[in-house]
Design an enzyme around this catalytic site. Sequence first.
Site, PDB file in Angstrom:
ATOM      1  N   TYR A 264       0.832  -1.194   0.000  1.00  0.00           N
ATOM      2  CA  TYR A 264       0.000   0.000   0.000  1.00  0.00           C
ATOM      3  C   TYR A 264       0.867   1.244   0.000  1.00  0.00           C
ATOM      4  CZ  TYR A 264       1.003  -0.010   5.053  1.00  0.00           C
ATOM      5  OH  TYR A 264       1.639  -0.031   6.279  1.00  0.00           O
ATOM      6  N   ILE A 334       5.810   3.694  -0.473  1.00  0.00           N
ATOM      7  CA  ILE A 334       5.078   2.456  -0.742  1.00  0.00           C
ATOM      8  C   ILE A 334       5.602   1.386   0.197  1.00  0.00           C
ATOM      9  CG2 ILE A 334       6.613   1.701  -2.622  1.00  0.00           C
ATOM     10  CD1 ILE A 334       4.003   0.621  -3.985  1.00  0.00           C
ATOM     11  N   GLU A 335       4.684   0.679   0.823  1.00  0.00           N
ATOM     12  CA  GLU A 335       5.017  -0.398   1.755  1.00  0.00           C
ATOM     13  C   GLU A 335       4.872  -1.742   1.040  1.00  0.00           C
ATOM     14  OE1 GLU A 335       6.031  -0.179   4.908  1.00  0.00           O
ATOM     15  OE2 GLU A 335       5.687   1.951   5.366  1.00  0.00           O
ATOM     16  N   ILE A 336       5.882  -2.604   1.216  1.00  0.00           N
ATOM     17  CA  ILE A 336       5.945  -3.879   0.507  1.00  0.00           C
ATOM     18  C   ILE A 336       6.148  -4.984   1.534  1.00  0.00           C
ATOM     19  CG2 ILE A 336       7.244  -5.216  -1.193  1.00  0.00           C
ATOM     20  CD1 ILE A 336       8.040  -2.503  -2.465  1.00  0.00           C
TER      21      ILE A 336
END
Length: 377
Positions: A264, A334-336
């Site tokens: 997200y 952005i988080e992964i």
Amino acid sequence: MITNRIPGGNIEVVSVNGRNVELDVELRDTAGDWFYWCFQAVLPEAGNWHFRFVRDNKVGTHGPAVSLDGGKSWRWLYPEYRENSREFDYACPAAGQTVLFCMGMQYLERDFRAFLREFEENPALHAGTLCRSRKGREVELVTIREGEPEHAVLLTSRHHAGEMMATHALEGILRFALADTESGRGFRRHVALHAVPFADKDGVEDGDQGKNRMPHDHARDYQEPGLYPETVALRGLIGRIRPEFVLDLHCPWIRGGDTNEVSYMVGTGHAGMDAELDRFADLLEEERIPEAPYFKKNNLPFGTSWNTAENYAGGMTIKHYAATLPFVRNAQTIEIPFANFGDVTVDRHAMLLYGESIARALFRYLHGELQTASALS
């Protein structure tokens, strides 16, 4: 038998009783709890080895990542999703086997150097140095361009040292831009891509948690004057290259909850920047791939969950710094996640593909439509 004296090493052995090993993470200068660990084990006996951490939330949804070739390749220990966040078992086939265990699929300087060697003959790749770290290590800066592109993008990862899956995805973006395809050539002719893969270089190589480093970590160091050479140099770089888009890649908490097993983007609370986030998110969702599916609905608006003013009280992020600059059109995080995007298990290959999808969305956001040929096909 068990050592943290490897690049990126971090482990504390609490006790060993036969083939039962009790472990803890080394927090070092991190305030509070965190979950990064990586160690080498030379197992003196064949049979089942049981590893148990003294606290929960140290083992991810597919167990640890395991490497039998010194870190060149990694696989998840468990193909299936597991609820146990403290323990794992390893079946050693022969006495004396050397195994690397890590909470995620490690990515270090040696891995980025291998990537650079693969493309060293590509004239579009310009490998350089951003600065030297506090301990004198080279902090890599790469630029990919062909001719005089009209757009500029800055990518960063590892502001928190243990968030390695983000750097696999960053490499996927770079591979797309370097590919000998219509898509790759179109990208680098129109977009100058600048990347700093290790924003906390010492933390990555030393195996620090990085997150919540005291008095504040690299991700909260974009106010004047700045504690760390990397962040000071990145502020200078932004002023020189004047990027339209700054994208900072991170990983969330190790597992569980509503925000830790999906990818997200994180809202800023700045109306104009959040509108740009929505536009880019629409494109990224259109570029969604089955191997690592992104859904815009998972984005985290400012003021929800952990994304509040209180979370940023310790210092300014690169995203918030870039958002103050008139030439920056879009600045995002952005988080992964580490091991799964919802029901989909991810690994290095999936992260390279996810990076490709991010690259495609970046090009469409900045310049319009792109040829459909995959850089990794």
